[in-house]
Design a protein around this motif. Sequence first.
Motif, mmCIF file in Angstrom:
data_model
loop_
_atom_site.group_PDB
_atom_site.id
_atom_site.type_symbol
_atom_site.label_atom_id
_atom_site.label_comp_id
_atom_site.label_asym_id
_atom_site.label_seq_id
_atom_site.Cartn_x
_atom_site.Cartn_y
_atom_site.Cartn_z
ATOM 1 N N THR A 1 0.872 -1.180 0.000
ATOM 2 C CA THR A 1 0.000 0.000 0.000
ATOM 3 C C THR A 1 0.905 1.225 0.000
ATOM 4 N N VAL A 2 0.289 2.394 -0.118
ATOM 5 C CA VAL A 2 1.084 3.625 -0.141
ATOM 6 C C VAL A 2 1.934 3.746 1.118
ATOM 7 N N ASP A 3 1.465 3.200 2.227
ATOM 8 C CA ASP A 3 2.229 3.336 3.475
ATOM 9 C C ASP A 3 3.571 2.619 3.443
ATOM 10 N N ASP A 4 3.739 1.666 2.535
ATOM 11 C CA ASP A 4 5.046 1.025 2.394
ATOM 12 C C ASP A 4 6.104 1.996 1.867
ATOM 13 N N PHE A 5 5.650 3.087 1.268
ATOM 14 C CA PHE A 5 6.590 4.048 0.678
ATOM 15 C C PHE A 5 6.720 5.318 1.517
ATOM 16 N N ILE A 6 6.093 5.296 2.686
ATOM 17 C CA ILE A 6 6.081 6.477 3.560
ATOM 18 C C ILE A 6 6.684 6.114 4.914
ATOM 19 N N PHE A 7 7.442 7.076 5.463
ATOM 20 C CA PHE A 7 8.048 6.910 6.792
ATOM 21 C C PHE A 7 7.688 8.144 7.605
ATOM 22 N N THR A 8 7.214 7.917 8.814
ATOM 23 C CA THR A 8 6.716 9.061 9.584
ATOM 24 C C THR A 8 7.589 9.391 10.796
ATOM 25 N N GLY A 9 8.780 8.853 10.830
ATOM 26 C CA GLY A 9 9.605 9.010 12.021
ATOM 27 C C GLY A 9 10.269 10.369 12.221
ATOM 28 N N PHE A 10 10.169 11.294 11.251
ATOM 29 C CA PHE A 10 10.879 12.570 11.402
ATOM 30 C C PHE A 10 9.985 13.664 11.971
ATOM 31 N N GLU A 11 8.771 13.314 12.428
ATOM 32 C CA GLU A 11 7.839 14.371 12.795
ATOM 33 C C GLU A 11 8.205 15.082 14.085
ATOM 34 N N LYS A 12 8.919 14.402 14.963
ATOM 35 C CA LYS A 12 9.295 15.104 16.196
ATOM 36 C C LYS A 12 10.783 14.900 16.468
ATOM 37 N N ALA A 13 11.287 15.738 17.376
ATOM 38 C CA ALA A 13 12.712 15.704 17.663
ATOM 39 C C ALA A 13 13.095 14.390 18.323
ATOM 40 N N GLY A 14 14.289 13.912 18.035
ATOM 41 C CA GLY A 14 14.827 12.779 18.766
ATOM 42 C C GLY A 14 15.128 13.199 20.198
ATOM 43 N N ASN A 15 15.267 12.205 21.049
ATOM 44 C CA ASN A 15 15.534 12.485 22.470
ATOM 45 C C ASN A 15 17.012 12.816 22.658
ATOM 46 N N THR A 16 17.300 14.056 23.029
ATOM 47 C CA THR A 16 18.693 14.479 23.186
ATOM 48 C C THR A 16 19.141 14.498 24.649
ATOM 49 N N SER A 17 18.345 13.875 25.495
ATOM 50 C CA SER A 17 18.736 13.792 26.905
ATOM 51 C C SER A 17 19.758 12.677 27.096
ATOM 52 N N ASN A 18 20.913 12.859 26.539
ATOM 53 C CA ASN A 18 21.950 11.847 26.639
ATOM 54 C C ASN A 18 23.312 12.524 26.667
ATOM 55 N N ILE A 19 24.329 11.756 26.746
ATOM 56 C CA ILE A 19 25.668 12.301 26.962
ATOM 57 C C ILE A 19 26.122 13.197 25.816
ATOM 58 N N ILE A 20 25.608 12.969 24.614
ATOM 59 C CA ILE A 20 26.039 13.790 23.483
ATOM 60 C C ILE A 20 25.051 14.901 23.166
ATOM 61 N N SER A 21 23.985 14.995 23.941
ATOM 62 C CA SER A 21 22.959 16.024 23.707
ATOM 63 C C SER A 21 22.529 16.033 22.246
ATOM 64 N N ALA A 22 22.428 14.858 21.681
ATOM 65 C CA ALA A 22 22.109 14.757 20.265
ATOM 66 C C ALA A 22 21.364 13.458 19.997
ATOM 67 N N ALA A 23 20.734 13.389 18.843
ATOM 68 C CA ALA A 23 20.033 12.172 18.455
ATOM 69 C C ALA A 23 20.079 12.006 16.945
ATOM 70 N N VAL A 24 20.180 10.752 16.537
ATOM 71 C CA VAL A 24 20.095 10.403 15.112
ATOM 72 C C VAL A 24 18.866 9.520 14.946
ATOM 73 N N SER A 25 17.935 9.945 14.109
ATOM 74 C CA SER A 25 16.732 9.150 13.832
ATOM 75 C C SER A 25 16.821 8.646 12.401
ATOM 76 N N ALA B 1 18.113 10.478 7.382
ATOM 77 C CA ALA B 1 18.045 10.491 8.839
ATOM 78 C C ALA B 1 17.782 11.931 9.281
ATOM 79 N N ARG B 2 17.198 12.051 10.469
ATOM 80 C CA ARG B 2 17.046 13.352 11.098
ATOM 81 C C ARG B 2 18.091 13.470 12.199
ATOM 82 N N LEU B 3 18.796 14.584 12.234
ATOM 83 C CA LEU B 3 19.762 14.853 13.293
ATOM 84 C C LEU B 3 19.209 15.939 14.202
ATOM 85 N N ASP B 4 19.271 15.709 15.505
ATOM 86 C CA ASP B 4 18.914 16.733 16.491
ATOM 87 C C ASP B 4 20.133 17.040 17.343
#
Lengths: 206, 206, 206, 206, 206, 206
Positions: F43-67, F85-88
């Motif tokens: 279906t169309v959803d096989d060609f869609i990815f929705t993981g970039f809609e919000k920031a990754g969790n940066t509460s970690n030692i590098i204050s950063a996230a890779v999604s 990928a989304r970088l925060d």
Amino acid sequence: MLSFLLLLFLLPSSSNALDFCVGELTLPETPAGYPCKPPAKLTVDDFIFTGFEKAGNTSNIISAAVSPAFTAQFPGVNGLGISAARLDLAPNGVIPLHTHPAASELLVVTQGAILAGFISSANDVYYKTLKKGDLMVFPQGLLHFQINARGINSVAIVSFSSPSPGLQITTLALFAGSLPSPIIEKVTFLDDAQVKKLKAVLGGTG
Amino acid sequence: MLSFLLLLFLLPSSSNALDFCVGELTLPETPAGYPCKPPAKLTVDDFIFTGFEKAGNTSNIISAAVSPAFTAQFPGVNGLGISAARLDLAPNGVIPLHTHPAASELLVVTQGAILAGFISSANDVYYKTLKKGDLMVFPQGLLHFQINARGINSVAIVSFSSPSPGLQITTLALFAGSLPSPIIEKVTFLDDAQVKKLKAVLGGTG
Amino acid sequence: MLSFLLLLFLLPSSSNALDFCVGELTLPETPAGYPCKPPAKLTVDDFIFTGFEKAGNTSNIISAAVSPAFTAQFPGVNGLGISAARLDLAPNGVIPLHTHPAASELLVVTQGAILAGFISSANDVYYKTLKKGDLMVFPQGLLHFQINARGINSVAIVSFSSPSPGLQITTLALFAGSLPSPIIEKVTFLDDAQVKKLKAVLGGTG
Amino acid sequence: MLSFLLLLFLLPSSSNALDFCVGELTLPETPAGYPCKPPAKLTVDDFIFTGFEKAGNTSNIISAAVSPAFTAQFPGVNGLGISAARLDLAPNGVIPLHTHPAASELLVVTQGAILAGFISSANDVYYKTLKKGDLMVFPQGLLHFQINARGINSVAIVSFSSPSPGLQITTLALFAGSLPSPIIEKVTFLDDAQVKKLKAVLGGTG
Amino acid sequence: MLSFLLLLFLLPSSSNALDFCVGELTLPETPAGYPCKPPAKLTVDDFIFTGFEKAGNTSNIISAAVSPAFTAQFPGVNGLGISAARLDLAPNGVIPLHTHPAASELLVVTQGAILAGFISSANDVYYKTLKKGDLMVFPQGLLHFQINARGINSVAIVSFSSPSPGLQITTLALFAGSLPSPIIEKVTFLDDAQVKKLKAVLGGTG
Amino acid sequence: MLSFLLLLFLLPSSSNALDFCVGELTLPETPAGYPCKPPAKLTVDDFIFTGFEKAGNTSNIISAAVSPAFTAQFPGVNGLGISAARLDLAPNGVIPLHTHPAASELLVVTQGAILAGFISSANDVYYKTLKKGDLMVFPQGLLHFQINARGINSVAIVSFSSPSPGLQITTLALFAGSLPSPIIEKVTFLDDAQVKKLKAVLGGTG
């Protein structure tokens, strides 16, 4: 006469085939390699490299030497998807941690013994002491290293899946160039003292 | 005006796309093919080849002819991963055993009948008589041949998975060049008399 | 005995070489093609396709037929970078505007005459009437078409630089599927009446 | 001194590696891209493109703009298998139906909402309204489109699997060039009036 | 704890990367190689091959041996674009004329001396006696050979630009299989007596 | 009826084209990616990815996230040569020094400002502060990094020239795995104290 007819009708032009493309290093490189030397100017020596006949000079800080036969040294491999190098490891010799951005590597120990290993993207480590006649493959782009394992002069022939595999030595990349120390420390978590010590040794600036 | 705006904002530069790369054969070839002729100089005729309209001259020792439309004859296929040739087989005609080092081949019989075959790395032989309308595929780099099968003029259209497939005819490689006879005999197990006989016929030296 | 020794030491395993990979269509396809049928089960017929022996049925709205020999019909080309098709164009026949997303195409007219052309990314048009024996190359992914040019049955053999070239016919893509008419009109600038008329003819919905 | 020895023995020539190949656009392109600028002349700015900082001008018939960073605008991506573009869609904006002959596309909505879709070779349609943060992939060579979905300015970053993806807009290919109207009608089944109307609007001839 | 967070946010899944693909030889091969063994089951020994430690058995008709480390023997190279073999040439030893349909070859002499050569599509011959430490490259798909040159045991390490280079020995292809003698004679111009003599020696039929 | 005939003669099988190959992650991967899900199940959803809609969790030692939206998270890109990928980067955030063994990367800053750079094989450093809308390309396999440059939350969209680019973080490769400290020190020239300190922090053993 027969041969004349055969050649006339079966091979209308010898330029039909791009059998090989010995690199003309004086012309600008392309993403696929160097432009080709004219076939008419080639001799057998264009396909031969004689640089592996003696040991590299290991009188250096790493007690090791890499003698490459990449496109730059051996234009005959241009466009052919393969190249090689000779590794020399004196006692205590080490080829420091490095990657080849553009090729997988296949190592054959031809003398002595070598402790070799690589690290995967999952941070798994694969290493073992290789003896004469052993092969080890290092997948493209992954960090790997080779260390003299027996305290005797050791030699390996390595081949690459590209005529221009590249060679990025992690320690030189960090400490022999001009990346400012604060940036290095930020992106590696290394201590300031460690960074400055190695920059001093390796000639880095910034 | 509309079109002006459309072109201005959607196609800021017609050089965005490398749709094709008609070969400029006067410039040095690269491992990926010839540099491109400037698009502005191209006409439809750069994409058309007219060499298949008549039969090749089969008045030769093999009673056959190969008319290639490779990059050298048809620069329009440069960089496009495809090329073609016309095969003519008079009665008793044969395309001798050969390989294409850089391409797979797909043959379509368009007239007559052809006995075609190839040999695998495992020395297995696949051959059959093809009639008009039959296709046969010859995998890249494997020895293959075509023979007139019915005693009437036969024709095939062959296409290749490279614009420069190469063509190495085994018998010519051995007996029309300058490889010394003792070496030929050593690497083929052929008898000295046989080697010298064919060299005499095909113009080989050494 | 000799042969035994030769095979034993030179060819330790016949599975050394992936000479070819005839597609096992019952297994799931991969991005590189289908898994291979076991070599031991292959016969010469796996490398032969007999579908071009007669004309396709042109008793249809386009007075034309495409008879493909792609991987799906001819598993022998799987993995070999080449495939073919037979085109039949009755008088007034047309192969409507289309693209092959994954291959360049090389056309050879084998009967009659065909008006063929393609359009570049710069909206330049290259078209000409091809007569028997003419070749034309259509670069990968560009819109192109073929039209009967002389009012007599015409035939072409076309080959592709991929075993699975794909075939997207613009008019069917727009009007034979389920894309809602308002969207079609928005993305093509076509009139509503035109869109609905062709959807009615071609069976489109939405 | 240490560093001198390291460099001397480990990196005999900095030209060993083809890390990158920033395009020298004044030289003739090849099928693999442009020849490389000399590494010694490069600065960090050769690897940076600043064209996405502001919205493209959408004061045009499609209320949309495409700002490409392909090889022609951003020579740093030459040979690296990737490029990008910024899409701006004002209210009512549309990127008309088009293909990229040489690349797959990956779209990320960064502002607003976009109705995006593509059509497969089987004439199946895949479309959906994407909101901020959604990604959609458009496979190589297939027809696709993007439409403003919410009546507010919308923006997407798109990337491509080639530095020169190409861009063929179906409606411009048909009606902004010189393909004669009778041919267009024959290969698309469109009505004469429709063809002439759009040619008039889009500046087509023939 | 730090590491936990780092891994959690930077490496959400270790299956992100296809660093390597050790071949699972029990599954059907694909055109790109074998499916991968699960990474969790791999050990360092999957990346090591120990078959080059001793000389191949040269007590055979060619006084030579080829010990391959292709995918079939060394699944660790699957998908990595490289493989290797050890060549042993006793006095009078010869690796008969052959091609590798799918790879270029790079040879390094590690003991003794070897007369090596290849023949181009233009029937030009390039050959020379290589001594210990010399390299020679053999372009993909071209006929080549290696002969003991000094009457002492000689050894070479050869590497290939493919994990499955293939190996087609011309004399075995012709005389160890089942291609009927009349066909062989027709496609090679060899005499009937010669063909039958070699078939008898090499076990050919037909 | 018309449509029936069109489909019957022009599209004899919808499986002719491999338009796309949505990965079936439950089957074994191959060197070219995962086997394809059956087209009928998509279906169309096989060609869609929705993981970039919000920031990754940066509460970690590098204050950063890779999604990431690689094949493992977004099977729709399987086989299509692209991923993202989304970088925060929170204030003080850093994406530590790393490589992608299998892909070049193209970064677009969509919020804030990022100091980004890479190091070439020649140990030359290319770095600069990128502001919103700037792009930077990181060539395949080379060491690179990203650092928050302005003390405000910063975001980037990065795309890759492979659906499975891989990600090797140098510091984790060295100090989060099981490579024994003496080996690490030997191949990097780092001090024992430094190595042990970072291993303690990052959970490394050996």
